[in-house]
Scaffold this active site. Structure first.
Site: not given
Length: 676
Positions: A150, A305
């Site tokens: 991320e 995710e």
């Protein structure tokens, strides 16, 4: 079974948190098998476990997980741990810690707070990746490298500014050219020496834009540094990193160029109230971000995710209602994912995410509703393996552009509190989602050759090169729809000489003289002219109302109030073999739905389901070599009737036949193939 023949099902696993309790890891693998989990993501934040002190590596625990995975015929996605540097490194090498805008080195803690430019950090990352690649690059279980985690945030240290100045020198060659591009003589901001660029003055919009471009390039460079040893040791193993949908720190179109596969982390706020913002229409916004992620490389992506239940970092996070876990996973696959993966596999007992949902709860066994639903999904996915690799055919493109968003955010305009760029793009995506029409979400640099209809909402930054390519698209027979707020500034953020809509003025056949800014709750009525076959009756406009002149276009709707009553509110201009439309005002949902819905009909763009869709029901298709799968999903909390028309369908899981009117249970998701 080879990875490409399976939908990847699993997620983040952190066994290094349980090394003192090997029986826990034993139970985990038993539960993985029970739930048909076939993929584990390892090492995302494991640097301190892999290198507890400088130069001393400990891989035994990871070797054990690879061994266990291979015995159970599971796959490993192996992450590089650069998203969370260990304490020993941060304290020994303080220069790797990020510096804030005010010049302070951040204290060690949290995550994602390293300097992307730091040669020391890049060296440490490369050394770690060299070790990982040499040790695991040939392992049977390894199917994918996961780069960091991320990516986000900026560093304002001396190293970053030195690199930024070099980047600017390469781009502009001279300070005169830079000053011209930035209009920096305003307020006496003229730069007379490169060394004067030591901060990001937010009143110099072009500087803000270039800084964000530069930081995107630094992130690309950082990824390249990470990837080099991985590709060298394991050239057949692809690489990815996990994006975050519409996160604006870096331009994902640029980062995607460094990757083989694009993945993202989806955390919609299911079951929370909707507001006026379309970002709170959770199924719509999730679908948009899935489409955006898929469109970055125009190929299937991975859902890296998601949460199998409530998260612990939102204001409120309700339980997933029965069926929602399956529905959310199916939505990802419907929009082009070849995986359903979760954070995380086992819930940790401490630290900041100890109450974040996981596949295996603190109770430690599988006798929970969440685990049962997840196991049921795992079984379903084994029946859907034919979907892997199937593309998503789209004849419509909707433009969401990072650079345009950046400069619009930086610019001071007459609409500062009501810019709403993302919401505007979503408003023009929604009519297609409502109708089950496949959409690619692309940037302004996209190749338009595959599309019949291109929708360009509020593209504030419009370089001449992009406008020329859009003009060629229309000239060849394409249909272009664009809106207020388009074609205002060029690639450096300067207002385009010659007026709005800039380089699209000839294609659109209009000139925008001025634009009214209406505060809420003010509205103005729009009425349809008889020439318009795509609209009917009257509509409401708000916020943005362009006052324009026709320069070859025809007016299909006009304002019906205020001093600009009678001025065009919707125009159409034939250009070459195609047509270009201009929406002059921000209108109610019915206007956008009527206009774009009728264009879909006129252009004979295919629907996923020809019979139409009830509110809150989504339909998407994936197709390949004559095979077509229809995903039918009910996001309502009640039973809904849906018409399949006269076609005959079969459920690919159960073989159950469907035709005509069917009932969809709350949060139901069907995957159907059309019978011959």
């Amino acid at each position: 079974m080879k990875p490409r023949e399976q939908i990847l099902f699993g997620g983040d696993y952190n066994p290094d948190q349980w090394l003192s309790q090997p029986d826990v890891i034993d139970r985990d693998f038993e539960l993985f098998e029970k739930a048909r989990i076939n993929t584990l993501t390892l090492g995302v934040f494991s640097w301190a476990s892999l290198e507890p002190e400088e130069g001393r590596y400990e891989f035994g625990w990871m070797d054990d997980i690879f061994d266990r995975a291979e015995r159970q015929n599971m796959h490993i996605i192996l992450a590089t741990p650069s998203g969370g540097k260990p304490n020993w490194m941060a304290l020994k090498y303080p220069e790797i810690r990020r510096v804030t805008e005010t010049g302070q080195h951040e204290v060690q803690g949290r995550r994602h707070n390293h300097c992307l430019t730091s040669p020391v950090y890049r060296e440490k990352v490369r050394a770690m990746n060299e070790q990982l690649a040499a040790r695991y690059g040939d392992r049977e279980a390894l199917i994918l490298w996961h780069i960091s985690n991320e990516f986000s945030g900026y560093c304002y240290c001396d190293q970053c500014f030195a690199a930024f100045r070099q980047w600017l020198k390469a781009k502009y060659q001279s300070l005169d050219a830079l000053n011209d591009a930035y209009w920096s003589r305003f307020w006496s901001h003229t730069y007379t020496d490169w060394e004067q660029i030591q901060t990001i003055d937010k009143t110099v919009c072009g500087l803000v834009l270039d800084w964000r471009r530069f930081m995107t390039e630094q992130c690309r460079s950082f990824i390249r540094n990470e990837v080099e040893p991985l590709r060298r040791h394991s050239p057949k193993i692809p690489v990815t990193t996990n994006f975050m949908g519409v996160h604006l720190d870096y331009d994902y179109h640029q980062l995607a160029k460094e990757l083989d596969v694009v993945s993202w982390d989806a955390y919609p706020s299911w079951h929370t109230p909707q507001t006026d913002s379309l970002t709170s229409h959770h199924s719509l916004f999730a679908g948009f971000r899935h489409d955006l992620t898929r469109s970055l490389k125009r190929q299937p992506f991975l859902l890296m995710e998601a949460s199998p239940g409530p998260v612990n970092w939102k204001d409120v996070s309700p339980l997933l209602r029965p069926g929602m876990l399956r529905l959310a996973g199916m939505q990802a696959i419907a929009h082009g994912s070849d995986s359903v993966c979760y954070f995380q596999m086992r819930k940790g007992r401490g630290s900041i995410e100890q109450f974040h949902a996981a596949v295996i709860d603190h109770v430690g066994h599988g006798n929970t509703r969440m685990f049962r639903e997840l196991s049921s999904l795992g079984q379903s996915l084994t029946q859907m393996e034919s979907v892997v690799g199937m593309p998503t055919p789209a004849k419509v493109a909707v433009v969401f552009d990072w650079e345009s968003s950046w400069i619009l955010d930086a610019a001071g305009t007459q609409h500062n509190t009501i810019k709403q760029y993302l919401e505007t793009v979503l408003a023009h995506y929604k009519p297609f989602w409502d109708r089950g029409v496949a959409v690619d979400v692309v940037d302004a640099k996209a190749d338009w050759s595959a599309y019949q209809l291109v929708v360009v909402p509020m593209l504030f930054l419009l370089p001449e090169s992009s406008a020329q390519r859009l003009a060629e698209f229309v000239e060849r027979g394409g249909t272009l729809v664009t809106t207020y707020g388009t074609g205002v500034v060029d690639e450096t953020g300067l207002a385009i000489a010659g007026g709005i809509p800039g380089h699209l003025r000839e294609v659109l056949g209009i000139w925008v003289e001025e634009s009214d800014a209406l505060p809420d709750p003010c509205r103005r009525r729009i009425k349809t002219l008889t020439e318009a076959k795509c609209l009917s009756g009257s509509y409401e406009a708000r916020h943005y109302l362009d006052v324009l002149h026709l320069e070859g276009a025809e007016a299909l709707a006009v304002y019906d109030e205020d001093f600009y009553a009678g001025s065009p509110a919707l125009t159409r201009h034939e250009y070459g073999k195609g047509a270009a439309w201009y929406i002059a005002s921000r209108n109610d949902e019915r206007f956008t739905s009527d206009l774009l819905g009728n264009l879909v009909k006129q252009l004979e763009i295919p629907y996923s389901l020809n019979a139409g869709l009830p509110k809150g029901v989504s339909a998407q298709t994936r197709e390949s070599e004559g095979r077509r799968l229809l995903f039918l999903m009910n996001f309502n909390d009640e039973v809904v009737s849906c018409d399949l028309g006269s076609s005959l369908y079969a459920d690919i899981e159960t073989g159950t036949g469907y035709t005509g009117l069917i009932e969809l249970e709350p949060y139901a998701a069907l995957v159907l193939r059309e019978r011959e």
